[in-house]
Structures are given as structure tokens and as C-alpha cells.
Design an enzyme around this catalytic site. Structure first.
Site, PDB file in Angstrom:
ATOM      1  N   ALA A  27      14.509  -6.330  -2.412  1.00  0.00           N
ATOM      2  CA  ALA A  27      14.389  -7.720  -1.963  1.00  0.00           C
ATOM      3  C   ALA A  27      15.727  -8.449  -1.918  1.00  0.00           C
ATOM      4  CB  ALA A  27      13.422  -8.467  -2.865  1.00  0.00           C
ATOM      5  N   THR A  31      17.051 -11.590   0.709  1.00  0.00           N
ATOM      6  CA  THR A  31      17.026 -13.013   0.336  1.00  0.00           C
ATOM      7  C   THR A  31      18.095 -13.777   1.116  1.00  0.00           C
ATOM      8  OG1 THR A  31      18.389 -12.450  -1.575  1.00  0.00           O
ATOM      9  CG2 THR A  31      16.054 -12.811  -1.991  1.00  0.00           C
ATOM     10  N   ASP A 107      10.318  -5.922   5.884  1.00  0.00           N
ATOM     11  CA  ASP A 107      10.660  -6.928   6.885  1.00  0.00           C
ATOM     12  C   ASP A 107      11.246  -6.361   8.172  1.00  0.00           C
ATOM     13  OD1 ASP A 107      13.382  -6.321   6.163  1.00  0.00           O
ATOM     14  OD2 ASP A 107      13.210  -7.704   4.482  1.00  0.00           O
ATOM     15  N   HIS A 124       7.246   0.596   0.944  1.00  0.00           N
ATOM     16  CA  HIS A 124       6.159  -0.383   0.809  1.00  0.00           C
ATOM     17  C   HIS A 124       5.550  -0.757   2.161  1.00  0.00           C
ATOM     18  CE1 HIS A 124       7.925  -1.700  -3.350  1.00  0.00           C
ATOM     19  NE2 HIS A 124       7.528  -0.451  -3.324  1.00  0.00           N
ATOM     20  N   CYS A 132      -5.176   0.576   9.018  1.00  0.00           N
ATOM     21  CA  CYS A 132      -6.532   0.635   8.472  1.00  0.00           C
ATOM     22  C   CYS A 132      -6.450   1.011   7.000  1.00  0.00           C
ATOM     23  CB  CYS A 132      -7.337   1.676   9.246  1.00  0.00           C
ATOM     24  SG  CYS A 132      -8.950   1.995   8.503  1.00  0.00           S
ATOM     25  N   CYS A 135      -8.541   4.860   6.931  1.00  0.00           N
ATOM     26  CA  CYS A 135      -7.985   6.082   7.550  1.00  0.00           C
ATOM     27  C   CYS A 135      -6.475   5.992   7.730  1.00  0.00           C
ATOM     28  CB  CYS A 135      -8.666   6.380   8.881  1.00  0.00           C
ATOM     29  SG  CYS A 135      -8.221   5.242  10.211  1.00  0.00           S
ATOM     30  N   CYS A 160     -12.961   4.087  12.227  1.00  0.00           N
ATOM     31  CA  CYS A 160     -13.730   4.434  11.026  1.00  0.00           C
ATOM     32  C   CYS A 160     -14.458   3.236  10.419  1.00  0.00           C
ATOM     33  CB  CYS A 160     -12.816   5.079   9.978  1.00  0.00           C
ATOM     34  SG  CYS A 160     -11.741   3.917   9.138  1.00  0.00           S
ATOM     35  N   ASN A 223      23.870  -5.516  -7.204  1.00  0.00           N
ATOM     36  CA  ASN A 223      22.693  -6.369  -7.409  1.00  0.00           C
ATOM     37  C   ASN A 223      23.115  -7.600  -8.193  1.00  0.00           C
ATOM     38  OD1 ASN A 223      19.775  -6.609  -7.049  1.00  0.00           O
ATOM     39  ND2 ASN A 223      19.655  -6.509  -9.279  1.00  0.00           N
TER      40      ASN A 223
HETATM   41 ZN   LIG Z   1      -9.737   3.534  10.100  1.00  0.00          ZN
END
Ligand SMILES: [Zn+2]
Length: 252
Positions: A27, A31, A107, A124, A132, A135, A160, A223
């Protein structure tokens, strides 16, 4: 305490000897592009706890809250532009020194900065696609958002029937196995591991630099705040990525 100049020089010397740098970004790199760090004090997610994966798939009101909070967030993410740190990592790739970027961010700013999509591993997920929950099939987030905005509740997967949401990982949802496997391989094969804007507190991302350390590969951490791996790193710079990375990459 070393001066920033000295730290930059130490980092440059290590990077000059490397040919397969792997960067882990969190992150902190975004920022500076105006995207809030959800885990930092004052974060919007701390004022209102994020919807967990379990709640999303089991409670209609949680799905409503999810779409409500996403509306505010997506405006910020859509407006964001890559900053000097993202652009420096793209430059590092053009210099053929960067093997890959493993990112905790969803992002899409590394894509916008010009890094090759095949060299970006989004642990992530991404807010630029829909997926979905059952699936995993990806689809257009724009169309999904339009359906939500038009008043549809709980749009389902045409294949699905599972619930659709943005292709990002919710709390309680596991990092996709393919991305995680590739990230671990990259960490094991790199010859320098560069952490940018990650507090190294969220697993499994936080375990990746440890893989590199086991192979005696140099570790550089950029960092703002201290991280649990500072003591193990060869160079630690507590400064904004946008201040550190451009001169560092330019010196290579
Ligand atoms: Zn699905």
C-alpha cells in the site's frame, strides 16, 4: 544513523550486481497516488470494518455494504495515476534488471506505469475486473458496476450462479494458488529482493522476503515505517518510495 545519500549508495551497489531483481510492493507505494492504506490509522476500513468473504457469500446486507463501500473506493482508485515510484520500477524493467513485481495492491498502477503485465503478480487480485466467487471466472467490472448502479441486487455468474464481485481478495479469502506459487518461485530464484511500501505484516506476502533471505540473497527495504524484517535486510530506508526509487534507479 546513515544519511539518505549513503543509504542510496549502498542500495545502488547491491542492485548493480543484480540481474534478476524481484520487487514486492504494498500500500505504501500507492498512498503517494492518493489511494488510502486500508490498514493504517484513520483508514476508512477501520471506521467501518471491511466485509469478510464469509459475510459476502452468506448475507445479502453484507453484499449491499460491499457495493456501497466499493462505490467510494473505486472513484479514488479510478482517478489515481502512477507516481514517481511506480514509474521508477517501470524504468528498472526497461533496464532489464527487474524480473517481476509481486504486489499486494489491486489498483493496477504498475500496469499503468508501463510494466509488462506478464511480470506483475497481483496477490490480492485487481479492482479492474469482476470475478465469480464460486468458479473464479473473470468478467467486466464496468458492466457489473452498471448493473449494480441500475438497482440490480446480487447479480450472479452466468456460468454457475455464484455471486459476482470485484476480482479483489476479501478478508478471509485465500490468495489464489497460482499467483502464490509463482510469487514463491520468483522469490526463490531472484538475486535481489526489493520491498517497496509494504509493512511486511500481512501473510503470505510477508513470507516472500524470508524465502530470499534463506538463499542469502540481498534484501533492500524501502518503507516509511519499520518492518519485522528490518534487522535482516542489507539496506533499510525509512522514506517515501517516490523520494527514494527515482534517484536509485537513475543511478544504475
Ligand atoms: Zn461462476
Amino acid at each position: 544513523m546513515l544519511s539518505l545519500e549513503q543509504q542510496l549508495q549502498d542500495a545502488a551497489e547491491l542492485m548493480q550486481r543484480a540481474k534478476r531483481i524481484v520487487a514486492l510492493t504494498g500500500a505504501g507505494i500507492s498512498t503517494e497516488s492518493g489511494i488510502p492504506d486500508f490498514r493504517s490509522p484513520g483508514s476508512i476500513w477501520l471506521q467501518q470494518p471491511p466485509v469478510s468473504f464469509h459475510d459476502f457469500i452468506s448475507k445479502p446486507e453484507a453484499r449491499q455494504r460491499y457495493w456501497q463501500s466499493r462505490r467510494n473506493l473505486s472513484a479514488q482508485v479510478t482517478a489515481a495515476q502512477p507516481n514517481a515510484a511506480h514509474l521508477a520500477l517501470a524504468e528498472l524493467e526497461r533496464k532489464q534488471l527487474l524480473q517481476a513485481i509481486i504486489t499486494q495492491n489491486f489498483d493496477g498502477l504498475h500496469h499503468d506505469a508501463g510494466n509488462n503485465a506478464e511480470r506483475i503478480i497481483e496477490l490480492h487480485g485487481t479492482s479492474r475486473a469482476a470475478a465469480c466467487t464460486l468458479c473464479g471466472k473473470r468478467s467486466s467490472i464496468k458492466e457489473l458496476q452498471q448493473r449494480i448502479d441500475a438497482g440490480e441486487i446480487d447479480p450472479g455468474c452466468p456460468d454457475c450462479g455464484g455471486f459476482l464481485k470485484s476480482a479483489t481478495i476479501l478478508f478471509g479469502q485465500r490468495v489464489p494458488e497460482a499467483e502464490l506459487t509463482r510469487a514463491r518461485e520468483l522469490a526463490a530464484e531472484c538475486d535481489l529482493f526489493l520491498v517497496v511500501g509494504s509493512s511486511l505484516k500481512v501473510t503470505p506476502a510477508a513470507t516472500l522476503p524470508r524465502i530470499a533471505l534463506k538463499n542469502n540473497v540481498p534484501l533492500i527495504i524501502i518503507n516509511l515505517q519499520p518492518t519485522p524484517l528490518d534487522d535482516y535486510a542489507d539496506v533499510v530506508i525509512h522514506e517515501k518510495a517516490g523520494v527514494v526509487l527515482p534517484p536509485l534507479v537513475a543511478s544504475l
